[in-house]
Design an enzyme around this catalytic site. Structure first.
Site, PDB file in Angstrom:
ATOM      1  N   CYS A 124       0.855  -1.185   0.000  1.00 41.42           N
ATOM      2  CA  CYS A 124       0.000   0.000   0.000  1.00 41.42           C
ATOM      3  C   CYS A 124       0.890   1.233   0.000  1.00 41.42           C
ATOM      4  O   CYS A 124       1.923   1.270   0.674  1.00 41.42           O
ATOM      5  CB  CYS A 124      -0.896   0.008   1.244  1.00 41.42           C
ATOM      6  SG  CYS A 124      -2.012   1.441   1.269  1.00 41.42           S
ATOM      7  N   CYS A 134       0.152   0.488  10.400  1.00 39.99           N
ATOM      8  CA  CYS A 134      -0.344  -0.589   9.537  1.00 39.99           C
ATOM      9  C   CYS A 134       0.778  -1.392   8.899  1.00 39.99           C
ATOM     10  O   CYS A 134       1.699  -0.823   8.305  1.00 39.99           O
ATOM     11  CB  CYS A 134      -1.229   0.018   8.445  1.00 39.99           C
ATOM     12  SG  CYS A 134      -1.827  -1.207   7.270  1.00 39.99           S
ATOM     13  N   CYS A 166      -3.892  -6.322   9.089  1.00 42.83           N
ATOM     14  CA  CYS A 166      -3.711  -6.613   7.669  1.00 42.83           C
ATOM     15  C   CYS A 166      -2.238  -6.596   7.275  1.00 42.83           C
ATOM     16  O   CYS A 166      -1.458  -5.807   7.746  1.00 42.83           O
ATOM     17  CB  CYS A 166      -4.544  -5.666   6.818  1.00 42.83           C
ATOM     18  SG  CYS A 166      -4.203  -3.924   7.077  1.00 42.83           S
TER      19      CYS A 166
HETATM   20  N1  SAH Z   1      -6.707   0.862   2.964  1.00 40.99           N
HETATM   21  C1  SAH Z   1      -8.033   0.713   3.456  1.00 40.99           C
HETATM   22  C2  SAH Z   1      -8.468  -0.721   3.609  1.00 40.99           C
HETATM   23  C3  SAH Z   1      -7.492  -1.709   4.197  1.00 40.99           C
HETATM   24  S1  SAH Z   1      -6.998  -1.533   5.893  1.00 40.99           S
HETATM   25  C4  SAH Z   1      -8.207   1.441   4.757  1.00 40.99           C
HETATM   26  O1  SAH Z   1      -7.227   1.890   5.311  1.00 40.99           O
HETATM   27  O2  SAH Z   1      -9.357   1.606   5.165  1.00 40.99           O
HETATM   28  C5  SAH Z   1      -8.294  -2.290   6.809  1.00 40.99           C
HETATM   29  C6  SAH Z   1      -8.424  -1.733   8.222  1.00 40.99           C
HETATM   30  O3  SAH Z   1      -7.401  -2.256   9.107  1.00 40.99           O
HETATM   31  C7  SAH Z   1      -8.315  -0.217   8.267  1.00 40.99           C
HETATM   32  O4  SAH Z   1      -9.347   0.345   9.018  1.00 40.99           O
HETATM   33  C8  SAH Z   1      -6.981  -0.054   8.941  1.00 40.99           C
HETATM   34  O5  SAH Z   1      -6.870   1.206   9.508  1.00 40.99           O
HETATM   35  C9  SAH Z   1      -6.961  -1.197   9.920  1.00 40.99           C
HETATM   36  N2  SAH Z   1      -5.641  -1.444  10.523  1.00 40.99           N
HETATM   37  C10 SAH Z   1      -4.430  -1.268   9.981  1.00 40.99           C
HETATM   38  N3  SAH Z   1      -3.461  -1.550  10.866  1.00 40.99           N
HETATM   39  C11 SAH Z   1      -4.070  -1.910  12.008  1.00 40.99           C
HETATM   40  C12 SAH Z   1      -3.617  -2.308  13.299  1.00 40.99           C
HETATM   41  N4  SAH Z   1      -2.312  -2.376  13.599  1.00 40.99           N
HETATM   42  N5  SAH Z   1      -4.552  -2.604  14.224  1.00 40.99           N
HETATM   43  C13 SAH Z   1      -5.877  -2.552  13.943  1.00 40.99           C
HETATM   44  N6  SAH Z   1      -6.362  -2.177  12.753  1.00 40.99           N
HETATM   45  C14 SAH Z   1      -5.473  -1.859  11.781  1.00 40.99           C
HETATM   46 FE1  SF4 Z   2      -2.870   1.401   3.392  1.00 35.36          FE
HETATM   47 FE2  SF4 Z   2      -2.893   0.243   5.777  1.00 35.36          FE
HETATM   48 FE3  SF4 Z   2      -3.313   2.866   5.565  1.00 35.36          FE
HETATM   49 FE4  SF4 Z   2      -5.204   1.154   4.697  1.00 35.36          FE
HETATM   50  S1  SF4 Z   2      -4.485   1.422   6.807  1.00 35.36           S
HETATM   51  S2  SF4 Z   2      -4.408   3.002   3.625  1.00 35.36           S
HETATM   52  S3  SF4 Z   2      -3.888  -0.511   3.928  1.00 35.36           S
HETATM   53  S4  SF4 Z   2      -1.388   1.792   5.032  1.00 35.36           S
END
Ligand code: SAH
Ligand code: SF4
Length: 356
Positions: A119, A126, A340
């Protein structure tokens, strides 16, 4: 690498068959072999003439994803890792029930799918963004995650959430095509209302999706209720700050008659104080959105921690007291690194070590 036959819509097949001088009903036959009979080889398509099968074999591949491994968790959430034709990896997570997302449909299974490899948006908490962006998934690579998850689990998928790896709205053309493969009666036949797209807040693309005729649902990864807090953890906010994001969300609610979900992960010392809860309540009320609170998952190498349970509950209670519908989600699949991107990163790091 040939394109996948799974990426062909009826319109694509009509063009192809016309060019080959074949009757148009062959298109329906091909789609039935692919999506209903779930063929794994073109040779199986026994009602097609041999010359057409030979042409298809020479021009198309069938499955683009190879199953690498399944990880199961105690609550029976399962995570599937797939390899793509170019050695990239994607994952999806099958969740047995998701009451926070689907209320009375809680018994129905939800699949969380990926839309990109890596991403580009680099949210600080994330795992998906840690190694940057590699490439967009094609529509068939997105839809095939559903097909394979159903085959591997022997269970029907009822809801799809685009909350795996990647930013779905940064891959809009393939996402829209994937909607067609997933919702069409000749495809997977899952209703548009059972699809939820999650975005980190790409305002122009939110407007574009609002203009799309299908009743797709929208979830927004908010994670901060002021620009100051959001800028600290989500670089995307510098491009589209909250004012622009909320303009786009109000446009969405005008175009679609459905509630938006605001996703809010709670990070200790960053966004989990009651001042943020107060601002979040104002935003949610003006949008009539519901709020999903999720204590953040730990990611190896990142410093963030989830607040303790009383603090999470106090945050939720403050929203509810302000008249906002808010759920505190006890993370399914937490014990298999459900945050994720983590499984795929492990796989690719291992791969790199093997090469070194
Ligand atoms: N890029 C999109 C969809 C994929 S991420 C987005 O950001 O919405 C899917 C979800 O997982 C998002 O809400 C993201 O913020 C969350 N996420 C990412 N890292 C995380 C973490 N360490 N703990 C909990 N949720 C997390
Ligand atoms: Fe990308 Fe993770 Fe941010 Fe969603 S939460 S936009 S997957 S970096």
């Amino acid at each position: 690498m040939h394109p996948s036959l799974f990426n062909q819509t009826p319109a694509d097949l009509a063009d192809l068959l016309e060019g080959l001088g074949e009757p148009s009903y062959r298109g329906r036959q091909i789609l039935e072999w692919l999506w209903q009979k779930r063929s794994t080889s073109i040779d199986e398509m026994s009602n097609l003439p041999a010359r057409l099968r030979d042409h298809l074999k020479a021009s198309f591949s069938l499955r683009s994803l190879t199953h690498v491994r399944t990880q199961g968790s105690r609550d029976s959430t399962r995570k599937f890792l797939f390899r793509l034709h170019d050695e990239c990896h994607v994952e999806c997570v099958l969740i047995p029930a998701s009451p926070a997302l689907h209320g009375e449909r809680a018994h129905r299974r939800t699949l969380c799918v990926s839309s990109q490899v890596g991403c580009a948006y680099g949210c600080r908490f994330c795992a998906s963004g840690l190694d940057g962006f590699t490439r967009n998934l094609t529509a068939d690579e997105i839809a095939e995650q559903v097909l394979l998850a159903e085959e591997l689990s022997g269970e029907k998928v009822h809801n799809i959430v685009f909350m795996g790896m990647g930013e779905p709205l940064a891959n809009l053309p393939q996402l829209l095509k994937a909607f067609e493969l997933i919702t069409a009666p000749w495809g997977l036949g899952i209703g548009a209302r059972h699809l939820t797209v999650s975005t980190s807040g790409l305002a122009p693309q939110i407007r574009k999706l609002a203009d799309h005729p299908q009743q797709i649902r929208l979830a927004v990864s908010l994670h901060g209720a002021s620009d100051k807090v959001r800028n600290r953890i989500m670089p995307v906010n510098r491009k589209w700050p909250l004012s622009e994001l909320f303009d786009a969300l109000h446009y969405w609610t005008k175009r679609k008659n459905q509630k938006i979900t605001l996703e809010y992960i709670l990070i200790d010392g960053v966004n989990a104080d009651l001042a943020q809860a107060g601002l979040l309540a104002q935003h949610a009320k003006s949008l009539r959105a519901k709020v999903n609170l999720i204590p953040c998952n730990p990611v190896e190498g990142l410093p963030w921690k989830r607040p303790d349970e009383p603090q999470c509950r106090a945050f939720r209670d403050s929203l509810v007291k302000n008249g906002v519908s808010a759920t505190l989600r006890l993370e399914k699949g937490h014990d298999i690194d459900a945050a994720c991107g983590q499984l795929r990163l492990k796989e690719e790091k291992k791969g790199r070590k093997d090469v070194d």
